[in-house]
Design a protein around this motif. Structure first.
Motif, PDB file in Angstrom:
ATOM      1  N   LYS A 180      -3.823   2.282  -2.743  1.00 50.02           N
ATOM      2  CA  LYS A 180      -4.435   2.438  -1.439  1.00 50.02           C
ATOM      3  C   LYS A 180      -4.365   1.141  -0.634  1.00 50.02           C
ATOM      4  CE  LYS A 180      -8.499   4.255   0.901  1.00 50.02           C
ATOM      5  NZ  LYS A 180      -9.836   4.829   0.740  1.00 50.02           N
ATOM      6  N   GLU A 181      -4.272   0.006  -1.358  1.00 48.93           N
ATOM      7  CA  GLU A 181      -4.214  -1.282  -0.683  1.00 48.93           C
ATOM      8  C   GLU A 181      -3.426  -2.253  -1.544  1.00 48.93           C
ATOM      9  OE1 GLU A 181      -8.544  -2.755  -2.429  1.00 48.93           O
ATOM     10  OE2 GLU A 181      -8.274  -2.446  -0.270  1.00 48.93           O
ATOM     11  N   LYS A 182      -3.017  -3.345  -0.972  1.00 43.08           N
ATOM     12  CA  LYS A 182      -2.322  -4.386  -1.727  1.00 43.08           C
ATOM     13  C   LYS A 182      -3.335  -5.098  -2.620  1.00 43.08           C
ATOM     14  CE  LYS A 182       0.903  -6.702   0.351  1.00 43.08           C
ATOM     15  NZ  LYS A 182       1.661  -7.663   1.199  1.00 43.08           N
ATOM     16  N   LEU A 183      -2.972  -5.268  -3.900  1.00 43.72           N
ATOM     17  CA  LEU A 183      -3.878  -5.854  -4.878  1.00 43.72           C
ATOM     18  C   LEU A 183      -3.491  -7.303  -5.158  1.00 43.72           C
ATOM     19  CD1 LEU A 183      -4.123  -2.895  -7.444  1.00 43.72           C
ATOM     20  CD2 LEU A 183      -5.582  -3.365  -5.474  1.00 43.72           C
ATOM     21  N   ASP A 184      -4.495  -8.169  -5.193  1.00 40.74           N
ATOM     22  CA  ASP A 184      -4.302  -9.585  -5.518  1.00 40.74           C
ATOM     23  C   ASP A 184      -5.024  -9.857  -6.826  1.00 40.74           C
ATOM     24  OD1 ASP A 184      -4.117 -12.313  -5.739  1.00 40.74           O
ATOM     25  OD2 ASP A 184      -4.545 -12.713  -3.628  1.00 40.74           O
ATOM     26  N   ARG A 185      -4.249 -10.101  -7.858  1.00 46.43           N
ATOM     27  CA  ARG A 185      -4.845 -10.284  -9.174  1.00 46.43           C
ATOM     28  C   ARG A 185      -5.826 -11.443  -9.199  1.00 46.43           C
ATOM     29  NH1 ARG A 185      -5.360 -12.927 -13.427  1.00 46.43           N
ATOM     30  NH2 ARG A 185      -4.457 -14.685 -12.328  1.00 46.43           N
ATOM     31  N   GLU A 186      -5.498 -12.534  -8.500  1.00 47.02           N
ATOM     32  CA  GLU A 186      -6.363 -13.716  -8.530  1.00 47.02           C
ATOM     33  C   GLU A 186      -7.707 -13.436  -7.858  1.00 47.02           C
ATOM     34  OE1 GLU A 186      -2.534 -14.551  -9.608  1.00 47.02           O
ATOM     35  OE2 GLU A 186      -3.082 -13.874  -7.586  1.00 47.02           O
ATOM     36  N   ASP A 187      -7.713 -12.619  -6.804  1.00 45.00           N
ATOM     37  CA  ASP A 187      -8.975 -12.265  -6.162  1.00 45.00           C
ATOM     38  C   ASP A 187      -9.796 -11.328  -7.025  1.00 45.00           C
ATOM     39  OD1 ASP A 187      -8.428 -13.834  -4.007  1.00 45.00           O
ATOM     40  OD2 ASP A 187      -7.649 -12.201  -2.750  1.00 45.00           O
ATOM     41  N   LEU A 188      -9.123 -10.441  -7.724  1.00 51.17           N
ATOM     42  CA  LEU A 188      -9.835  -9.433  -8.504  1.00 51.17           C
ATOM     43  C   LEU A 188     -10.327  -9.976  -9.838  1.00 51.17           C
ATOM     44  CD1 LEU A 188      -7.475  -6.363  -7.853  1.00 51.17           C
ATOM     45  CD2 LEU A 188      -9.727  -6.769  -6.853  1.00 51.17           C
ATOM     46  N   CYS A 189      -9.551 -10.815 -10.501  1.00 53.05           N
ATOM     47  CA  CYS A 189      -9.898 -11.216 -11.860  1.00 53.05           C
ATOM     48  C   CYS A 189      -9.986 -12.733 -12.050  1.00 53.05           C
ATOM     49  CB  CYS A 189      -8.870 -10.652 -12.852  1.00 53.05           C
ATOM     50  SG  CYS A 189      -8.784  -8.848 -12.873  1.00 53.05           S
ATOM     51  N   LYS A 192     -15.358   0.818  -4.733  1.00 53.96           N
ATOM     52  CA  LYS A 192     -14.115   0.324  -4.144  1.00 53.96           C
ATOM     53  C   LYS A 192     -13.006   1.318  -4.444  1.00 53.96           C
ATOM     54  CE  LYS A 192     -15.480  -4.530  -4.682  1.00 53.96           C
ATOM     55  NZ  LYS A 192     -15.153  -5.826  -5.304  1.00 53.96           N
ATOM     56  N   GLN A 193     -12.070   1.392  -3.532  1.00 56.30           N
ATOM     57  CA  GLN A 193     -10.978   2.345  -3.682  1.00 56.30           C
ATOM     58  C   GLN A 193      -9.652   1.590  -3.705  1.00 56.30           C
ATOM     59  OE1 GLN A 193     -11.295   5.561  -4.288  1.00 56.30           O
ATOM     60  NE2 GLN A 193     -13.517   5.349  -4.237  1.00 56.30           N
ATOM     61  N   HIS A 194      -9.170   1.360  -4.921  1.00 58.05           N
ATOM     62  CA  HIS A 194      -7.882   0.690  -5.075  1.00 58.05           C
ATOM     63  C   HIS A 194      -6.738   1.692  -5.210  1.00 58.05           C
ATOM     64  CE1 HIS A 194     -10.150  -2.949  -5.431  1.00 58.05           C
ATOM     65  NE2 HIS A 194     -10.709  -2.591  -6.584  1.00 58.05           N
ATOM     66  N   LEU A 195      -7.084   2.913  -5.659  1.00 60.96           N
ATOM     67  CA  LEU A 195      -6.069   3.949  -5.863  1.00 60.96           C
ATOM     68  C   LEU A 195      -6.463   5.190  -5.094  1.00 60.96           C
ATOM     69  CD1 LEU A 195      -5.504   3.648  -9.732  1.00 60.96           C
ATOM     70  CD2 LEU A 195      -4.073   2.662  -7.924  1.00 60.96           C
ATOM     71  N   SER A 238       0.843  -1.196   0.000  1.00 63.33           N
ATOM     72  CA  SER A 238       0.000   0.000   0.000  1.00 63.33           C
ATOM     73  C   SER A 238       0.875   1.242   0.000  1.00 63.33           C
ATOM     74  CB  SER A 238      -0.916  -0.005   1.218  1.00 63.33           C
ATOM     75  OG  SER A 238      -1.650   1.192   1.301  1.00 63.33           O
ATOM     76  N   GLY A 239       0.487   2.237  -0.821  1.00 64.22           N
ATOM     77  CA  GLY A 239       1.244   3.471  -0.934  1.00 64.22           C
ATOM     78  C   GLY A 239       2.285   3.455  -2.030  1.00 64.22           C
ATOM     79  N   SER A 240       2.362   2.342  -2.784  1.00 65.63           N
ATOM     80  CA  SER A 240       3.341   2.267  -3.873  1.00 65.63           C
ATOM     81  C   SER A 240       2.954   3.227  -4.993  1.00 65.63           C
ATOM     82  CB  SER A 240       3.418   0.832  -4.411  1.00 65.63           C
ATOM     83  OG  SER A 240       3.882  -0.053  -3.411  1.00 65.63           O
ATOM     84  N   PHE A 241       3.943   3.807  -5.608  1.00 64.13           N
ATOM     85  CA  PHE A 241       3.743   4.786  -6.680  1.00 64.13           C
ATOM     86  C   PHE A 241       3.233   4.096  -7.939  1.00 64.13           C
ATOM     87  CE2 PHE A 241       5.475   6.872 -10.465  1.00 64.13           C
ATOM     88  CZ  PHE A 241       4.938   8.145 -10.334  1.00 64.13           C
TER      89      PHE A 241
END
Length: 796
Positions: free
Chosen positions: A87-96, A72-75, A41-44
């Motif tokens: 804004k949060e750590k993203l998990d591709r498998e959960d999202l797609c 939802k707020q991912h960015l 989280s917070g990565s550019f």
């Protein structure tokens, strides 16, 4: 590494730039970014301000926001730098899931003015999952009569990663009988195929155990293993065959659990145990195994859980029919999930402004997006609000609406609106979602204070106490808050001579008016001024009203006697002939009162008299008249005290003393009143002496002038002068010396005989009788009776 992919290609010509800007304003511009999954989280991600061509201050002032589906707020936007960060750590498998590429759509919302920019965020896969077989042991039955080159497909391994990070290769442990090929399915998945190199001999080796390894393409690669148990069977001549190689079926997503989807059927020409078939899934994904189950004996495929069209729209699976001799046949089942209208539309508020200033047209109230997980007509939506509201819905981009005011709102007309946004899909039956918004109209100072009356009339009784509350003015303001708080003030009077500041004051908070000084009706009967009412808004608005103050008279002035004058040194004496008839006018008391109205209504009464009943006073006009015939027994000197009283409450009064001298035919010498004699005997102060001397001098001069005038007139008539008689004087007495009528003036001219006596040492003169030739004494009496104005007195 994250790389922004803004879609801005034409920058060579000014025209192309203008077109791009227009497209951007219309919401057609798409900005694209990519980011690796599992970043902290917070990565550019990118510098949004730079990519949009906006300054940092402009990005902040326009309230830039990132909107994703489902709110939802991912960015998020870093306000200080304009950077777009996770804004949060993203998990591709959960999202797609297994969808590749994994793209999340978002919008950039700018306010003031409202502008939408489409954006895409691609989640790049990292190799964070190892291949995994659903079964730890794979059972494979092969007849000993199988020829070299026979191929046997094996069950595949599952890898949640996509692309090169998913399963890329299979290997088998070293042995003398088999080798392994990695094959490709039509959908791109790779599966292992075991190929026989050397014939099997059941009597020599009834079973073999091999290790199957699946390897992905990650760096470093990850692996997963499963044991393959090969059982060598006796000869089985016929393999099972399905009635059709491909089964296709459509299943409504709302089908209940346990419902039959389809029945697959195969046959085996062998008899006995070699002809007994068993059905099972072959190389099926975890999603298939979780959603369906197959009856091993009948081939019925039934639902194991509820289907969801919005989650998975189709399933592909392979069904294997195995006989007792180890031979098998396979078919493919394609299940298409049919959408039903089981999802109501969803509404997501992205921007909501509950407080709208009045008088501001086309103001954005809310920005919201709508969505429906269904497809076709079930996913088509229409959005509406109630009729007869001053608001409009504007479609900005697909499925995004802006709620704006249709015109300028008036808080005084309506201060609050309850808006219901209704989203309805086009499915059967139609489903709808309602969202309520309360909009408050904030006040703008657009109404000046208004007085309850255009003018006020206030009554104040004179002689009031200072700081007396004399009345109030009131103004109301239809605005609210500070805009409705009214401050009162006195406006400068048009006449600068009116000392308004010393007369009244006003309480600026409540409009109460106070008299600052004691008012005097006789000095100031009325005055008027303007009062201002000013609100506390910005800019301040004001109005004014006229205030008229009327001073009510109080009975604070006693009557004042104008005639006769009260002079202690020379009291006034009225002469009354003893022959006067009843009703003879002796004199008239004249008085005034400085008050007004009934306070100035005067009445007269005889308070004291030397002989009561001899004289009377008319109550309304102050005339003093004889009440009866005079007689010789009546004292020649009469003293009357007349009381003058007003009609106020309480009544005030004044008194006057009259001296009346009863004479016989005006021939009796004037006798001074006893009070005059006493006053003469008393020592006088110097001022009084000066006044008496001056008055005597003026009187003597006037008397001498009169005598000379009378003598000249008589001489002209040629009247003979005789010894012991006075010349006859004819003249008119000045009105200020003689009062023989009710008006204080002499109405006719009369001739009198005047004689100066030498016997007395005074300056008195005698009025002997009127000169009326050829008239008897009776006719004289009649004349006097017929001319009441003759009845009077002479005073010098």
């Amino acid at each position: 590494m994250e790389t922004p992919l803004p879609k801005m290609t034409q920058k060579r010509q000014v025209t192309a730039i203008i077109i791009l800007l227009l497209l951007w304003e219309a919401g057609g511009q798409i900005i694209k970014y990519s980011v690796l999954e599992e970043r902290d989280s917070g990565s550019f991600v990118a510098n949004l301000a730079k990519d949009l061509g906006l300054g940092l201050g402009e990005l902040v002032s326009r309230g830039a926001r990132i909107l994703f589906k489902g709110n939802k707020q991912h960015l998020q936007i870093e306000q200080k730098s304009g950077n777009l960060i996770l804004k949060e750590k993203l998990d591709r498998e959960d999202l797609c899931g297994d969808t590749d590429p994994c793209i999340l759509h978002f919008q950039v919302l700018l306010k003031n003015p409202v502008q939408f920019i489409q954006g895409e965020l691609q989640i790049q896969d990292v190799n964070d999952h190892a291949p995994e077989f659903l079964e730890n042991e794979i059972l494979l039955k092969i007849s000993e009569s199988s020829h070299p080159g026979s191929a046997y497909p094996l069950k595949i391994a599952q890898d949640l990663d996509v692309g090169s990070n998913t399963v890329q290769n299979y290997t088998i442990s070293s042995n003398f009988h088999f080798h392994l090929f990695t094959r490709n399915h039509s959908d791109g998945r790779k599966y292992p195929e075991l190929v026989l190199d050397q014939e099997l001999d059941r009597e020599e080796q009834p079973e073999l155990r091999l290790t199957l390894t699946a390897m992905d393409g990650g760096s470093p690669p990850k692996t997963g293993t499963s044991q393959v148990l090969i059982i060598v069977l006796d000869i089985n001549d016929n393999a099972p065959e399905f009635a059709q190689q491909l089964y296709q079926v459509q299943v409504p997503e709302n089908s209940p659990i346990g419902s039959l989807v389809i029945t697959v059927s195969a046959r085996d020409l062998d008899a006995g145990i070699h002809g007994e078939l068993s059905y099972s899934f072959f190389q099926s994904s975890n999603q298939v195994i979780q959603a369906f189950e197959v009856n091993t004996a009948t081939g019925d495929i039934r639902l194991k859980k509820k289907l969801d069209f919005e989650e998975i729209r189709s399933y592909h699976m392979e069904i294997e029919a195995s006989d007792g001799g180890g031979l098998s046949g396979k078919c493919t089942v394609a299940i298409e999930v049919m959408d039903v209208n089981d999802n109501a539309p969803e509404l997501t508020i992205s921007l909501l402004i509950n407080d709208i200033p009045e008088n501001t047209p086309d103001t954005v109230v809310a920005v919201f997006g709508i969505s429906d997980s269904d497809s076709g007509n079930n996913g088509k939506m229409m959005c509406s609000i109630q009729d007869h509201l001053p608001f409009l819905l504007k479609l900005t981009i697909e499925n995004f609406y802006t709620l704006v005011t249709e015109g300028a709102l008036d808080r005084e007309e309506k201060a609050e609106y309850n808006i219901t946004i209704t989203v309805t899909d086009m499915g059967t039956p139609r489903l709808k979602t309602e969202h309520n918004i309360t909009v408050l109209v904030s006040d703008v100072n657009d109404n000046a204070p208004s007085f309850t009356q255009t003018s006020y009339t206030l009554w104040v009784r004179e002689n009031n106490s200072p700081a007396l509350h004399i009345g109030s003015v009131s103004a109301t303001d239809t605005d609210a808050g500070a805009n409705a708080q009214v401050t009162y003030s006195l406006l400068p009077p048009p006449d600068p001579l009116v000392p308004l500041a010393s007369l009244v004051s006003i309480n600026p908070d409540n409009g109460h008016l106070f008299a600052l000084t004691s008012l005097d009706y006789e000095a100031l009967r009325a005055f008027e001024f303007h009062v201002g009412a000013t609100d506390r808004g910005s800019p301040a608005l004001s109005s004014q009203a006229l205030v008229r103050v009327l001073v009510a008279d109080a009975n604070d002035n006693a009557p004042f006697v104008l005639y006769p004058l009260q002079n202690a040194s020379a009291p006034c004496t009225e002469l009354v002939p003893r022959a006067a008839e009843p009703g003879y006018l002796v004199t008239k008391v004249v008085a005034v009162d400085g008050d007004a109205g009934q306070n100035a209504w005067l009445s007269y009464q005889l308070l004291k008299a030397t002989e009561p009943g001899l004289f009377g006073v008319w109550a309304h006009n102050g005339e003093v008249r004889t009440a009866r015939l005079l007689s010789e027994r009546d004292a020649p000197k009469q003293r009357l005290v007349v009381l003058v009283k007003d009609n106020g409450e309480p009544p005030l009064s004044a008194s006057v003393t009259l001296h009346v001298l009863l004479v016989d035919g005006f021939s009796q010498p004037y006798l001074p009143a006893p009070e005059a004699e006493a006053a003469a005997a008393a020592p006088a102060d110097p001022l009084t002496v000066y006044l008496v001397v001056a008055l005597a001098s003026v009187s003597s001069l006037f008397l001498f002038s009169v005598l000379v005038f009378v003598a000249v007139r008589l001489c002209r008539r040629g009247g003979a002068a005789s010894a012991g008689r006075c010349p006859v004087a004819e003249g008119h007495f000045p009105g200020h010396l003689v009062d023989v009528s009710g008006t204080g003036t002499l109405s006719q001219s009369y001739q009198y005989e005047l004689c100066l006596t030498r016997e007395t040492g005074t300056n008195e003169f005698k009025v002997l009788k009127p000169i009326l030739p050829n008239l008897s004494s009776k006719s004289i009496g009649r004349e006097v009776e017929e001319n009441p104005s003759f009845q009077g007195s002479v005073g010098i």
